[in-house]
Design an enzyme around this catalytic site. Structure first.
Site, PDB file in Angstrom:
ATOM      1  N   HIS A  62       0.819  -1.224   0.000  1.00 23.81           N
ATOM      2  CA  HIS A  62       0.000   0.000   0.000  1.00 23.81           C
ATOM      3  C   HIS A  62       0.850   1.270   0.000  1.00 23.81           C
ATOM      4  O   HIS A  62       0.323   2.373  -0.182  1.00 23.81           O
ATOM      5  CB  HIS A  62      -0.960   0.008   1.201  1.00 23.81           C
ATOM      6  N   ASP A 116      -0.286  -7.522   1.826  1.00 24.45           N
ATOM      7  CA  ASP A 116       0.241  -6.155   1.739  1.00 24.45           C
ATOM      8  C   ASP A 116       1.775  -6.165   1.754  1.00 24.45           C
ATOM      9  O   ASP A 116       2.416  -5.744   2.716  1.00 24.45           O
ATOM     10  CB  ASP A 116      -0.312  -5.337   2.910  1.00 24.45           C
ATOM     11  N   SER A 211       4.697   2.620   7.946  1.00 24.49           N
ATOM     12  CA  SER A 211       4.264   1.468   7.154  1.00 24.49           C
ATOM     13  C   SER A 211       5.429   0.967   6.301  1.00 24.49           C
ATOM     14  O   SER A 211       6.229   1.748   5.799  1.00 24.49           O
ATOM     15  CB  SER A 211       3.108   1.872   6.234  1.00 24.49           C
TER      16      SER A 211
END
Length: 257
Positions: A62, A116, A211
């Site tokens: 992402h 992800d 992230s």
């Protein structure tokens, strides 16, 4: 359903929230994590990552939103950095030649955070030294145990709106949570086979901009920071979620050859 409404927000503000990227942590010792990568677009930090070979960085899928970053020539990886807003002599800034998302990370134009994970192929090989080095991946798929102490580092945002990244690398210690607890809270959005999560104690957490950073447990990278409770990274109810690196070893090895 309240949970569903929060998940809808994840695509907009993954790992978004509080006043700093790493919550309840401290500044990392300079160059103590030579595998850490700052993934940048237009010279601005967007995500963390991990150098796993001289020409490959592992991160979260992402982190590259095709709607925003359609020109991959704008994507660069900065290695060997402590302060990403200074021109440190040991830094290596390398353009990304190709990004490879896991084929299941998007299905029918919808993101599947169970997969992800993404590889970034670098245009040039990194020069390995004491400031820049690869992190060895787990050798096999292994079940993670709860309460194991781990750590994560990153240059996550310092402001609530996620406008500005942290100048220096921050790190924090976390404990793994039982998968059953993760599943109980996140329900169908948590895949026990491909994901792990950490305890939500309200004091220690990763946040927006972190992230893609690796979760290190006993010197071994076990997870990649994926998502947290939107708007409040230190929410005590919902565990923070990572994709489990060991599950993806066959895909990683096949992809990088």
């Amino acid at each position: 359903m309240v949970l569903y409404s929060f998940l809808l927000l994840l695509g907009v503000s993954l790992a978004g929230g509080m006043e700093s990227g790493i919550i309840g942590g401290k500044e990392a010792k300079r160059h103590s994590r030579p595998y850490m990568a700052s993934i940048q677009t237009d010279k601005s930090h967007t995500c963390g990552g991990m150098l796993i070979r001289e020409d490959y960085v592992l991160t979260a899928a992402h982190c590259l939103n095709n709607n925003v970053y359609s020109d991959q020539n704008l994507i660069e990886v900065v290695l060997g950095a402590h302060n990403i807003n200074k021109m440190e002599n040991n830094q290596q800034r390398i353009p990304v030649m190709k990004y490879i998302k896991h084929p299941k990370s998007e299905r029918n134009n919808k993101k599947d955070y169970s997969f992800d994970i993404m590889l970034l192929k670098l245009k040039d090989k990194a020069k390995l030294n004491k400031f820049v080095n690869v992190m060895r991946l787990p050798k096999k798929i292994k079940k993670t145990r709860p309460n194991v102490k781990c750590s994560i580092a990153g240059w996550g945002s310092k402001s609530p709106k996620g406008v500005q990244a942290s100048d220096v690398l921050q790190e924090v210690k976390l404990k793994l949570q039982e998968n059953s607890k993760c599943k109980e809270m996140w329900q169908q959005y948590f895949n026990s086979e491909t994901m792990i999560c950490s305890v939500s104690d309200g004091k220690h957490a990763f946040c927006k901009g972190d992230s893609g950073s690796p979760l290190i447990c006993n010197t071994i990278p076990q997870g990649i920071a994926s998502y947290t409770f939107d708007g409040n990274c230190t929410n005590t109810k919902y565990p923070q979620v990572y994709v489990k690196i060991s599950y993806f070893l066959p895909w990683i090895k096949k992809t990088i050859g």
